[in-house]
Design a protein around this motif. Structure first.
Motif, short mmCIF file in Angstrom:
data_model
loop_
_atom_site.label_atom_id
_atom_site.label_comp_id
_atom_site.label_asym_id
_atom_site.label_seq_id
_atom_site.Cartn_x
_atom_site.Cartn_y
_atom_site.Cartn_z
N LEU A 111 75.19 8.22 -1.15
CA LEU A 111 74.86 9.45 -1.88
C LEU A 111 73.38 9.53 -2.26
N GLY A 112 72.60 8.53 -1.89
CA GLY A 112 71.17 8.54 -2.16
C GLY A 112 70.81 8.24 -3.60
N GLY A 113 71.69 7.56 -4.31
CA GLY A 113 71.44 7.25 -5.72
C GLY A 113 70.78 5.90 -5.91
N ARG A 114 70.38 5.65 -7.17
CA ARG A 114 69.77 4.38 -7.57
C ARG A 114 70.59 3.81 -8.73
N ILE A 115 70.81 2.50 -8.71
CA ILE A 115 71.60 1.83 -9.75
C ILE A 115 70.68 0.99 -10.61
N ASP A 116 70.92 1.04 -11.93
CA ASP A 116 70.20 0.21 -12.88
C ASP A 116 71.23 -0.50 -13.76
N VAL A 117 71.05 -1.81 -13.94
CA VAL A 117 71.97 -2.60 -14.76
C VAL A 117 71.19 -3.20 -15.93
N LYS A 118 71.74 -3.02 -17.13
CA LYS A 118 71.19 -3.66 -18.33
C LYS A 118 72.36 -4.35 -19.00
N SER A 119 72.21 -5.65 -19.25
CA SER A 119 73.32 -6.40 -19.82
C SER A 119 72.83 -7.61 -20.58
N SER A 120 73.58 -7.95 -21.61
CA SER A 120 73.33 -9.17 -22.38
C SER A 120 74.67 -9.81 -22.69
#
Length: 171
Positions: free
Chosen positions: A149-158
C-alpha cells in the motif's frame, strides 16, 4: 493449525504483490471502527480497554489489506498487554499523510528486538508467545501489506511501558 495455514496463504498472496486485488477509496476511520468492534469481546476477556480515536480519513487502498493490518496490530496489542491495560487506535491526517496508530500499555519490546519483529515467525518472548497463541506471522503480514500500500511503519516501544506502531500512507 488452521490459522497458521491461513496466515501462510495470506503471506504467499502478499509475496505475489496482491496484483489481483482492486484498490478503492475507503474511510480508514470507519474500517478501524469495524475492526475495533470485532475485537471488543477479546479485549474485554483480557481485561483490556480498547478505544478508537480520530476522524474520518479517506484512503485509496485495498480494503482487505487494511483490515488485515488493523486486525493484526490490535490483536497483538490486546494479547501482549496486561490486565487493566489499554489499547488506543488512532486514525487521522497530518502533514499530507493518512495515519493509523495502535498504542498499548503492554509488555513492550526491547530495543534490540524492534528491528526483527516483522520477520516471519520471529518472537521476542517465546514463552509468553506460547501462552497467548498466534502464528508468529501477524507482523510480517502487516509489513508486507503496508509495503504493497506504499506505507511506512514506525515502532516506539519500551519494556514494561507498551508499544506504539504507527503506519503512514501518503495522500
Amino acid at each position: 493449525m488452521m490459522r497458521l495455514v491461513e496466515d501462510i496463504i495470506r503471506l504467499s498472496q502478499l509475496d505475489e504483490g496482491a496484483a489481483d486485488m482492486q484498490p478503492e477509496t475507503i474511510d480508514l476511520y470507519s474500517k478501524a471502527r469495524e475492526v475495533v468492534s470485532s475485537l471488543t469481546a477479546a479485549a474485554e476477556q483480557a481485561d483490556v480497554d480498547l478505544t478508537l480515536e480520530g476522524s474520518s480519513s479517506p484512503l485509496r487502498c485495498i480494503p482487505n489489506l487494511i483490515s488485515g493490518i488493523l486486525t493484526n496490530l490490535c490483536d497483538n496489542a490486546i494479547k501482549y498487554n496486561r490486565p487493566g491495560g489499554s489499547v488506543t487506535v488512532r486514525v487521522g491526517q497530518e502533514k499530507g499523510c493518512v495515519f493509523l496508530s495502535v498504542a498499548d500499555t503492554g509488555i513492550g519490546i526491547p530495543a534490540e528486538h524492534q528491528n526483527r519483529i516483522f520477520e516471519r515467525f520471529y518472537r521476542v518472548d517465546k514463552s509468553h508467545s506460547k501462552e497467548v497463541g498466534g502464528t508468529g506471522l501477524g507482523l510480517s503480514i502487516v509489513k508486507h501489506a503496508t509495503q504493497i500500500l506504499g506505507g511506512r511503519i514506525d515502532v516506539k516501544s519500551s519494556p514494561g511501558q507498551g508499544t506504539t506502531i504507527t503506519i503512514r500512507f501518503s495522500e
